[in-house]
Design a protein around this motif. Sequence first.
Motif, PDB file in Angstrom:
ATOM      1  N   ARG A 103       0.828  -1.208   0.000  1.00 30.45           N
ATOM      2  CA  ARG A 103       0.000   0.000   0.000  1.00 30.45           C
ATOM      3  C   ARG A 103       0.862   1.257   0.000  1.00 30.45           C
ATOM      4  O   ARG A 103       0.371   2.354  -0.276  1.00 30.45           O
ATOM      5  CB  ARG A 103      -0.911   0.005   1.225  1.00 30.45           C
ATOM      6  CG  ARG A 103      -0.187   0.190   2.549  1.00 30.45           C
ATOM      7  CD  ARG A 103      -1.146   0.007   3.717  1.00 30.45           C
ATOM      8  NE  ARG A 103      -0.549   0.328   5.003  1.00 30.45           N
ATOM      9  CZ  ARG A 103       0.271  -0.449   5.672  1.00 30.45           C
ATOM     10  NH1 ARG A 103       0.611  -1.637   5.176  1.00 30.45           N
ATOM     11  NH2 ARG A 103       0.763  -0.080   6.842  1.00 30.45           N
ATOM     12  N   HIS A 104       2.148   1.125   0.305  1.00 29.44           N
ATOM     13  CA  HIS A 104       3.042   2.278   0.292  1.00 29.44           C
ATOM     14  C   HIS A 104       3.331   2.766  -1.125  1.00 29.44           C
ATOM     15  O   HIS A 104       3.827   3.881  -1.306  1.00 29.44           O
ATOM     16  CB  HIS A 104       4.364   1.931   0.991  1.00 29.44           C
ATOM     17  CG  HIS A 104       4.231   1.871   2.485  1.00 29.44           C
ATOM     18  ND1 HIS A 104       5.296   1.987   3.330  1.00 29.44           N
ATOM     19  CD2 HIS A 104       3.138   1.698   3.270  1.00 29.44           C
ATOM     20  CE1 HIS A 104       4.881   1.900   4.586  1.00 29.44           C
ATOM     21  NE2 HIS A 104       3.568   1.716   4.560  1.00 29.44           N
TER      22      HIS A 104
ATOM     23  N   VAL B 159       3.207   7.815  -4.325  1.00 29.04           N
ATOM     24  CA  VAL B 159       2.754   8.689  -5.409  1.00 29.04           C
ATOM     25  C   VAL B 159       2.037   9.906  -4.844  1.00 29.04           C
ATOM     26  O   VAL B 159       2.207  11.033  -5.314  1.00 29.04           O
ATOM     27  CB  VAL B 159       1.829   7.906  -6.367  1.00 29.04           C
ATOM     28  CG1 VAL B 159       1.256   8.839  -7.424  1.00 29.04           C
ATOM     29  CG2 VAL B 159       2.597   6.766  -7.023  1.00 29.04           C
ATOM     30  N   THR B 160       1.259   9.680  -3.789  1.00 29.13           N
ATOM     31  CA  THR B 160       0.453  10.759  -3.214  1.00 29.13           C
ATOM     32  C   THR B 160       1.294  11.800  -2.493  1.00 29.13           C
ATOM     33  O   THR B 160       1.003  13.001  -2.567  1.00 29.13           O
ATOM     34  CB  THR B 160      -0.581  10.171  -2.239  1.00 29.13           C
ATOM     35  OG1 THR B 160      -1.344   9.170  -2.920  1.00 29.13           O
ATOM     36  CG2 THR B 160      -1.522  11.256  -1.730  1.00 29.13           C
TER      37      THR B 160
ATOM     38  N   ILE C 199      10.339   7.100   6.582  1.00 25.27           N
ATOM     39  CA  ILE C 199       9.388   7.450   7.641  1.00 25.27           C
ATOM     40  C   ILE C 199       7.952   7.532   7.125  1.00 25.27           C
ATOM     41  O   ILE C 199       7.060   7.960   7.851  1.00 25.27           O
ATOM     42  CB  ILE C 199       9.766   8.781   8.314  1.00 25.27           C
ATOM     43  CG1 ILE C 199       9.671   9.940   7.314  1.00 25.27           C
ATOM     44  CG2 ILE C 199      11.149   8.703   8.936  1.00 25.27           C
ATOM     45  CD1 ILE C 199       9.879  11.306   7.941  1.00 25.27           C
ATOM     46  N   MET C 200       7.729   7.112   5.897  1.00 17.25           N
ATOM     47  CA  MET C 200       6.381   7.117   5.341  1.00 17.25           C
ATOM     48  C   MET C 200       5.575   5.979   5.960  1.00 17.25           C
ATOM     49  O   MET C 200       5.946   4.811   5.866  1.00 17.25           O
ATOM     50  CB  MET C 200       6.424   6.956   3.822  1.00 17.25           C
ATOM     51  CG  MET C 200       5.061   6.980   3.156  1.00 17.25           C
ATOM     52  SD  MET C 200       5.182   6.991   1.350  1.00 17.25           S
ATOM     53  CE  MET C 200       6.105   5.490   1.048  1.00 17.25           C
TER      54      MET C 200
ATOM     55  N   GLY D 202      -2.507 -10.826   3.318  1.00 13.19           N
ATOM     56  CA  GLY D 202      -1.980  -9.589   2.762  1.00 13.19           C
ATOM     57  C   GLY D 202      -2.655  -9.152   1.474  1.00 13.19           C
ATOM     58  O   GLY D 202      -2.711  -7.962   1.175  1.00 13.19           O
ATOM     59  N   LEU D 203      -3.174 -10.124   0.702  1.00 17.08           N
ATOM     60  CA  LEU D 203      -3.798  -9.791  -0.576  1.00 17.08           C
ATOM     61  C   LEU D 203      -5.120  -9.044  -0.422  1.00 17.08           C
ATOM     62  O   LEU D 203      -5.401  -8.134  -1.209  1.00 17.08           O
ATOM     63  CB  LEU D 203      -3.988 -11.060  -1.410  1.00 17.08           C
ATOM     64  CG  LEU D 203      -4.495 -10.860  -2.840  1.00 17.08           C
ATOM     65  CD1 LEU D 203      -3.545  -9.946  -3.616  1.00 17.08           C
ATOM     66  CD2 LEU D 203      -4.639 -12.197  -3.549  1.00 17.08           C
ATOM     67  N   PRO D 204      -5.989  -9.374   0.549  1.00 20.10           N
ATOM     68  CA  PRO D 204      -7.241  -8.613   0.686  1.00 20.10           C
ATOM     69  C   PRO D 204      -7.021  -7.120   0.871  1.00 20.10           C
ATOM     70  O   PRO D 204      -7.815  -6.313   0.382  1.00 20.10           O
ATOM     71  CB  PRO D 204      -7.890  -9.237   1.924  1.00 20.10           C
ATOM     72  CG  PRO D 204      -7.391 -10.631   1.953  1.00 20.10           C
ATOM     73  CD  PRO D 204      -5.971 -10.533   1.473  1.00 20.10           C
ATOM     74  N   VAL D 205      -5.951  -6.747   1.560  1.00 15.56           N
ATOM     75  CA  VAL D 205      -5.655  -5.319   1.736  1.00 15.56           C
ATOM     76  C   VAL D 205      -5.394  -4.660   0.390  1.00 15.56           C
ATOM     77  O   VAL D 205      -5.858  -3.545   0.125  1.00 15.56           O
ATOM     78  CB  VAL D 205      -4.441  -5.139   2.667  1.00 15.56           C
ATOM     79  CG1 VAL D 205      -4.087  -3.664   2.797  1.00 15.56           C
ATOM     80  CG2 VAL D 205      -4.726  -5.730   4.027  1.00 15.56           C
ATOM     81  N   LEU D 206      -4.662  -5.350  -0.475  1.00 13.22           N
ATOM     82  CA  LEU D 206      -4.369  -4.792  -1.801  1.00 13.22           C
ATOM     83  C   LEU D 206      -5.630  -4.749  -2.664  1.00 13.22           C
ATOM     84  O   LEU D 206      -5.847  -3.784  -3.405  1.00 13.22           O
ATOM     85  CB  LEU D 206      -3.290  -5.631  -2.487  1.00 13.22           C
ATOM     86  CG  LEU D 206      -1.939  -5.708  -1.783  1.00 13.22           C
ATOM     87  CD1 LEU D 206      -0.975  -6.555  -2.595  1.00 13.22           C
ATOM     88  CD2 LEU D 206      -1.369  -4.313  -1.584  1.00 13.22           C
TER      89      LEU D 206
END
Length: 220
Positions: A84-85, A90-91, A108-109, A205-209
Amino acid sequence: MFTQHFSSLTRDTVRAIGLVCLAVGVVGVSYGSLAMAYGFPLWVPLMLSTLVLAGASEFMFIGIVASGGSPLAAAVAGLLVNARHIPFGVTVRELVGKRAAGLLGCHIMNDESVVFGLSQSTPEQRKAAYWLCGLGVALLWPVGVLIGASVGTFLPAPETIGLDAVFPAILLALVLPALKKRTTLIRACSGAALSLATVPFAPVGLPVLLSLLGLLTRKR
């Protein structure tokens, strides 16, 4: 230079950032305690808290390894969670800085620094909030781990006193104001529903993506 930037923040914002960083340190205490309870040597959670600096993936790593999984599988699962980083980067690309400072800015993001950075009204305040929160988390997270490791034998399981719920509660409180926008609410709910629906079938981990697909939802 940083002092001049931080002076642009309101007192309420600085206080909120301080409280969130303190809460992160408390979660670090539970993480250090849990790592000791699982039988890890101190250098493992301390190294992860300093070099990885991503609480969700660190909890996942020690949980998978402690339950018999391989460190490689645990690392891959952590990478999936931290994917998710990529949209984060990009943001907030204008906030992390350039050259050598940019490397530290990327390190530190995290969820908290991104939310605080994006929620400010001016470019100067956004950058100041991002760095203040990011540096605070980078400092208090390892400190919390050290404290938790030191008293780990005396602490109950984190879920017993609710420390495992601190992170989700913090993030929910930070994003609630953004949900006042109907489009944001629709996309957030769509992503959450998709993520929950795939939990029983998708790898860890995949459901988060997959929840990122909620961004494609459009208001009718």
